[in-house]
Scaffold this motif. Structure first.
Motif, PDB file in Angstrom:
ATOM      1  N   GLU A 147       0.705  -0.939   0.036  1.00 33.33           N
ATOM      2  CA  GLU A 147       0.045   0.175  -0.069  1.00 33.33           C
ATOM      3  C   GLU A 147       0.965   1.274  -0.151  1.00 33.33           C
ATOM      4  OE1 GLU A 147      -0.858   0.388   4.842  1.00 33.33           O
ATOM      5  OE2 GLU A 147      -2.098  -0.914   3.852  1.00 33.33           O
ATOM      6  N   PHE A 148       0.171   2.488  -0.138  1.00 39.16           N
ATOM      7  CA  PHE A 148       0.913   3.657  -0.053  1.00 39.16           C
ATOM      8  C   PHE A 148       1.387   3.867   1.302  1.00 39.16           C
ATOM      9  CE2 PHE A 148      -1.153   4.511  -4.078  1.00 39.16           C
ATOM     10  CZ  PHE A 148      -0.389   4.328  -5.195  1.00 39.16           C
ATOM     11  N   ARG A 199       3.879 -11.782  -2.445  1.00 33.57           N
ATOM     12  CA  ARG A 199       3.639 -11.264  -1.246  1.00 33.57           C
ATOM     13  C   ARG A 199       2.402 -12.619  -0.642  1.00 33.57           C
ATOM     14  NH1 ARG A 199       1.680  -8.619  -4.978  1.00 33.57           N
ATOM     15  NH2 ARG A 199      -0.572  -8.036  -5.263  1.00 33.57           N
ATOM     16  N   ASP A 200       2.380 -12.838   0.653  1.00 32.36           N
ATOM     17  CA  ASP A 200       1.213 -13.677   1.152  1.00 32.36           C
ATOM     18  C   ASP A 200       1.077 -13.353   2.497  1.00 32.36           C
ATOM     19  OD1 ASP A 200       3.003 -15.166   2.923  1.00 32.36           O
ATOM     20  OD2 ASP A 200       4.018 -15.841   1.004  1.00 32.36           O
ATOM     21  N   PHE A 201      -0.030 -13.754   3.107  1.00 33.98           N
ATOM     22  CA  PHE A 201      -0.456 -13.491   4.642  1.00 33.98           C
ATOM     23  C   PHE A 201       0.534 -13.885   5.579  1.00 33.98           C
ATOM     24  CE2 PHE A 201      -2.251 -14.958   8.681  1.00 33.98           C
ATOM     25  CZ  PHE A 201      -2.968 -14.041   8.849  1.00 33.98           C
ATOM     26  N   THR A 204       3.661 -11.305   5.325  1.00 36.45           N
ATOM     27  CA  THR A 204       3.174 -10.128   5.951  1.00 36.45           C
ATOM     28  C   THR A 204       2.675  -9.919   7.287  1.00 36.45           C
ATOM     29  OG1 THR A 204       2.264  -9.437   3.727  1.00 36.45           O
ATOM     30  CG2 THR A 204       1.432  -7.998   5.507  1.00 36.45           C
ATOM     31  N   ASN A 205       2.032 -10.836   7.739  1.00 39.14           N
ATOM     32  CA  ASN A 205       1.440 -10.823   9.141  1.00 39.14           C
ATOM     33  C   ASN A 205       2.169 -11.656  10.052  1.00 39.14           C
ATOM     34  OD1 ASN A 205      -1.269  -9.404   8.629  1.00 39.14           O
ATOM     35  ND2 ASN A 205      -1.252 -10.886   7.044  1.00 39.14           N
ATOM     36  N   ILE A 209       7.369  -9.205   6.480  1.00 40.93           N
ATOM     37  CA  ILE A 209       7.763  -8.786   5.419  1.00 40.93           C
ATOM     38  C   ILE A 209       6.949  -8.432   4.552  1.00 40.93           C
ATOM     39  CG2 ILE A 209       9.216  -9.732   3.578  1.00 40.93           C
ATOM     40  CD1 ILE A 209      10.069 -12.083   5.161  1.00 40.93           C
ATOM     41  N   ILE A 210       7.210  -6.957   4.189  1.00 43.11           N
ATOM     42  CA  ILE A 210       6.071  -6.590   3.178  1.00 43.11           C
ATOM     43  C   ILE A 210       6.452  -6.780   1.903  1.00 43.11           C
ATOM     44  CG2 ILE A 210       5.182  -4.253   2.382  1.00 43.11           C
ATOM     45  CD1 ILE A 210       6.369  -2.996   4.955  1.00 43.11           C
ATOM     46  N   GLY A 211       5.271  -7.168   1.076  1.00 46.44           N
ATOM     47  CA  GLY A 211       5.494  -7.746  -0.291  1.00 46.44           C
ATOM     48  C   GLY A 211       5.545  -6.945  -1.487  1.00 46.44           C
ATOM     49  N   CYS A 212       5.552  -7.536  -2.447  1.00 53.42           N
ATOM     50  CA  CYS A 212       5.975  -7.050  -3.783  1.00 53.42           C
ATOM     51  C   CYS A 212       5.070  -7.541  -5.030  1.00 53.42           C
ATOM     52  CB  CYS A 212       7.370  -6.864  -4.465  1.00 53.42           C
ATOM     53  SG  CYS A 212       8.530  -6.156  -3.188  1.00 53.42           S
TER      54      CYS A 212
END
Length: 276
Positions: A147-148, A199-201, A204-205, A209-212
């Motif tokens: 997200e931004f 990216r995956d749940f 991320t959670n 690790i923030i995805g691309c």
């Protein structure tokens, strides 16, 4: 690797790209050198491990920061350490007094905190185009890292950069995901350098690790804008965030089998001609 870069001969309608690992590249055009997102240390391994995730480099950097006295322009897409590495940036700043550092306005203070003089840092806002040399330009384009993310001034923490080298254009996406309007911003680019780690749940959670982009998304945007060359990246350095590039090739055969692409090995160079 340094000698290979410096000794690579080019015509004026060519650029050379050299892969530094992760998302890092040196781009050579005529007698100028642009470096993007160079991560040449093990800073992440030493500072970012937790109980849930262990960061261990899978291969050594193909060049050291202390060898980069020839680089003219240094770009960082955002402040994550594998894109704006404190060890790499501070080392280059010490041995290379001509280099200037180009970043989003939102992270200029972070870059300065690494010991880089304020007057060597050029901060850019989304959509801003600057002149680097006679026929070299750079434009900042906002990125959605899932997200931004914006600061209190509304400046984006993550950006990509569109480079124009004469008649050749390159978009280095840094870390990002598709969003409405991105294709319009980079339409007409000859070369796309895009992450494919996805990216995956759980990443991320659980692992934070923030995805691309994933491979399908990178291939689709390349097809939609008519990119002549797609370079997948951000898939090979850390096991916890790796993907098999064979999956990228498999998706390519389904989405756009005529798409030209190149998968780099660390330290490898590639010459691209305007006429290709």
């Amino acid at each position: 690797m340094k000698n290979k870069i410096l000794n690579t001969k080019l015509f004026d309608n060519q650029i050379a790209l050299f892969y530094l690992g992760q998302v890092g590249y040196i781009i050579k055009y005529k007698d100028k050198y642009i470096m993007t997102d160079a991560y040449l240390s093990d800073y992440v391994d030493r500072n970012c491990c937790s109980e849930n995730v262990k960061w261990i480099r899978r291969y050594a950097a193909p060049i050291s920061a202390e060898e980069l006295d020839f680089v003219d322009f240094i770009f960082c897409t955002h402040a994550h350490y594998d894109h704006a590495d404190p060890d790499t940036l501070s080392a280059v700043a010490k041995i290379n007094k001509k280099a200037r550092f180009y970043v989003s306005r939102a992270i200029a203070g972070i870059i300065e905190s690494y010991g880089i003089e304020k007057d060597r840092i050029v901060s850019m806002k989304d959509g801003e185009k600057i002149v680097l040399d006679d026929d070299i330009f750079a434009t900042a384009i906002k990125s959605a890292h899932e997200e931004f993310h914006v600061d209190e001034n509304g400046d984006y923490l993550e950006v990509g950069f569109k480079f124009d080298f004469g008649k050749i254009s390159v978009f280095h996406g840094g870390d990002g995901c598709p969003y409405q309007g991105l294709e319009e911003s980079i339409k007409g680019c000859d070369i796309l350098i895009l992450p494919i780690n996805g990216r995956d749940f759980y990443r991320t959670n659980v692992l934070d690790i923030i995805g691309c982009f994933d491979s399908r998304e990178a291939l689709t945007i390349a097809k939609n804008i008519g990119a002549k060359l797609l370079i997948p990246t951000h898939f090979d350095l850390y096991d916890v965030n790796c993907v098999n590039p064979a999956h990228f090739v498999d998706e390519l055969t389904k989405i756009n089998p005529t798409q030209r692409f190149h998968i780099f090995a660390p330290g490898e160079g590639y010459i691209y001609s305007e006429t290709i």
